[in-house]
Design a protein around this motif. Structure first.
Motif, PDB file in Angstrom:
ATOM      1  N   LEU A   4       0.814  -1.216   0.000  1.00 51.32           N
ATOM      2  CA  LEU A   4       0.000   0.000   0.000  1.00 51.32           C
ATOM      3  C   LEU A   4       0.849   1.268   0.000  1.00 51.32           C
ATOM      4  O   LEU A   4       0.597   2.179  -0.801  1.00 51.32           O
ATOM      5  CB  LEU A   4      -0.970  -0.007   1.183  1.00 51.32           C
ATOM      6  N   PRO A   5       1.855   1.384   0.886  1.00 49.12           N
ATOM      7  CA  PRO A   5       2.702   2.592   0.831  1.00 49.12           C
ATOM      8  C   PRO A   5       3.389   2.774  -0.523  1.00 49.12           C
ATOM      9  O   PRO A   5       3.548   3.903  -0.991  1.00 49.12           O
ATOM     10  CB  PRO A   5       3.726   2.358   1.940  1.00 49.12           C
ATOM     11  N   ALA A   6       3.788   1.666  -1.147  1.00 46.15           N
ATOM     12  CA  ALA A   6       4.454   1.756  -2.450  1.00 46.15           C
ATOM     13  C   ALA A   6       3.496   2.298  -3.505  1.00 46.15           C
ATOM     14  O   ALA A   6       3.877   3.134  -4.338  1.00 46.15           O
ATOM     15  CB  ALA A   6       4.974   0.380  -2.869  1.00 46.15           C
ATOM     16  N   ILE A   7       2.247   1.838  -3.492  1.00 45.01           N
ATOM     17  CA  ILE A   7       1.259   2.311  -4.455  1.00 45.01           C
ATOM     18  C   ILE A   7       0.925   3.783  -4.202  1.00 45.01           C
ATOM     19  O   ILE A   7       0.801   4.582  -5.135  1.00 45.01           O
ATOM     20  CB  ILE A   7      -0.011   1.437  -4.401  1.00 45.01           C
ATOM     21  N   LEU A  12       1.471   9.481  -5.717  1.00 42.59           N
ATOM     22  CA  LEU A  12       1.923  10.826  -5.365  1.00 42.59           C
ATOM     23  C   LEU A  12       2.939  11.335  -6.380  1.00 42.59           C
ATOM     24  O   LEU A  12       2.850  12.495  -6.837  1.00 42.59           O
ATOM     25  CB  LEU A  12       2.536  10.814  -3.965  1.00 42.59           C
ATOM     26  N   VAL A  13       3.882  10.495  -6.737  1.00 46.86           N
ATOM     27  CA  VAL A  13       4.893  10.890  -7.720  1.00 46.86           C
ATOM     28  C   VAL A  13       4.235  11.217  -9.059  1.00 46.86           C
ATOM     29  O   VAL A  13       4.564  12.219  -9.707  1.00 46.86           O
ATOM     30  CB  VAL A  13       5.952   9.787  -7.888  1.00 46.86           C
ATOM     31  N   MET A  14       3.282  10.379  -9.485  1.00 47.49           N
ATOM     32  CA  MET A  14       2.628  10.614 -10.764  1.00 47.49           C
ATOM     33  C   MET A  14       1.780  11.874 -10.729  1.00 47.49           C
ATOM     34  O   MET A  14       1.691  12.604 -11.724  1.00 47.49           O
ATOM     35  CB  MET A  14       1.772   9.412 -11.144  1.00 47.49           C
ATOM     36  N   THR A  15       1.165  12.158  -9.590  1.00 48.13           N
ATOM     37  CA  THR A  15       0.404  13.402  -9.443  1.00 48.13           C
ATOM     38  C   THR A  15       1.305  14.609  -9.641  1.00 48.13           C
ATOM     39  O   THR A  15       0.945  15.572 -10.338  1.00 48.13           O
ATOM     40  CB  THR A  15      -0.265  13.465  -8.055  1.00 48.13           C
ATOM     41  N   ALA A  66      -3.040   6.835 -12.674  1.00 47.69           N
ATOM     42  CA  ALA A  66      -1.808   6.683 -13.443  1.00 47.69           C
ATOM     43  C   ALA A  66      -0.698   6.099 -12.572  1.00 47.69           C
ATOM     44  O   ALA A  66       0.067   5.230 -13.013  1.00 47.69           O
ATOM     45  CB  ALA A  66      -1.376   8.031 -14.016  1.00 47.69           C
ATOM     46  N   GLY A  67      -0.626   6.556 -11.332  1.00 46.89           N
ATOM     47  CA  GLY A  67       0.390   6.032 -10.419  1.00 46.89           C
ATOM     48  C   GLY A  67       0.149   4.574 -10.061  1.00 46.89           C
ATOM     49  O   GLY A  67       1.093   3.775  -9.965  1.00 46.89           O
ATOM     50  N   ASN A  75       5.675  -3.750 -11.326  1.00 44.89           N
ATOM     51  CA  ASN A  75       5.828  -4.716 -10.235  1.00 44.89           C
ATOM     52  C   ASN A  75       4.881  -5.911 -10.289  1.00 44.89           C
ATOM     53  O   ASN A  75       5.152  -6.923  -9.640  1.00 44.89           O
ATOM     54  CB  ASN A  75       5.604  -4.004  -8.889  1.00 44.89           C
ATOM     55  N   ALA A  76       3.793  -5.805 -11.020  1.00 47.15           N
ATOM     56  CA  ALA A  76       2.798  -6.879 -10.943  1.00 47.15           C
ATOM     57  C   ALA A  76       2.296  -7.368 -12.293  1.00 47.15           C
ATOM     58  O   ALA A  76       1.464  -8.268 -12.342  1.00 47.15           O
ATOM     59  CB  ALA A  76       1.608  -6.403 -10.096  1.00 47.15           C
TER      60      ALA A  76
END
Length: 249
Positions: A4-7, A12-15, A66-67, A75-76
């Protein structure tokens, strides 16, 4: 890092990326407008501040799916984005570009028509039509409901339709550039192109201005195909009549 933190971090980065992309692209074309057509936006400063505020809200809404998809791709294996150019025939590269643009345009056309129905317009789409005439800052000036409808398209497509990562980047570039240039409030392309064969099939600012001034018809994003098929193509507008009366919602 836990799932969850990774997603959340990816979202956040994509935003941030979407927001910065918007500010750079719209800022560039707003600057060009001031250089080429001095005074074009002088009386629209309160409107532009509103457009920027709504657009940054939209950046967050676009950035979240998008993120999530970006994390899932890396990753999946959630998506059909590929990096090996030999995985599909070379002719599939331009085909996938056109396919993505056409499917995106189709979704946009029909959801755009829905947002012009009474009730939907007042609920969400009126925010975008407060930009009259639009400026280079208006490309992402959406109510959150409308932003959600636009934010899910590419994530859904990359799950369903194979695309090379480079072609996907080109799709996003076309989406960004056309979204801004179609809202600048003036036509940057020469008349021979707008009125010629290419202009009869593609949407430029002259075509989309007619939508903002008439409040009906010209619903497409990239192409005039669905407008022509469905009888909603109003033809080309004139930036001299941008203050004409609304003709419907």
């Amino acid at each position: 890092m836990e799932l969850l933190p990774a997603i959340i971090l990816s979202a956040l980065v994509m935003t941030i990326i979407v927001g910065v992309r918007y500010l750079i692209t719209s800022g560039l074309f707003a600057w060009l407008t001031q250089r080429i057509r001095p005074g074009q936006y002088d009386k629209l400063k309160p409107q532009m501040r509103r457009e920027i505020r709504w657009s940054l809200y939209s950046a967050a809404i676009y950035g979240i799916p998008a993120g999530i998809i970006a994390w899932g791709w890396q990753n999946a294996g959630w998506t059909k984005i590929y990096t090996d150019i030999g995985l599909y025939p070379l002719w599939y590269l331009p085909l996938s570009l056109f396919l993505y643009l056409f499917l995106h345009d189709t979704w946009f056309y029909w959801t755009h028509r829905l947002f012009h129905r009474r009730g939907w317009f007042e609920l969400a789409h009126a925010v975008h039509h407060e930009s009259r005439p639009p400026t280079a800052w208006a490309a992402m000036s959406f109510h959150p409901i409308e932003a959600i409808s636009g934010a899910i398209v590419i994530p859904i497509l990359v799950i369903a339709v194979p695309i090379h990562v480079g072609v996907l980047g080109l799709v996003l570039l076309v989406m960004t550039i056309m979204g801004v240039t179609n809202h600048m409030g003036w036509e940057m392309f020469p008349r021979w192109l707008v009125n010629g064969l290419l202009g009869k099939g593609l949407i430029t600012a002259t075509h989309h201005e007619k939508h903002h001034s008439a409040y009906r018809g010209n619903y497409g994003l990239y192409f005039r195909f669905w407008d022509k098929v469905c009888g909603t193509d109003l033809g080309l507008g004139s930036f001299d009549d941008a203050s004409s009366e609304r003709s419907g919602g």
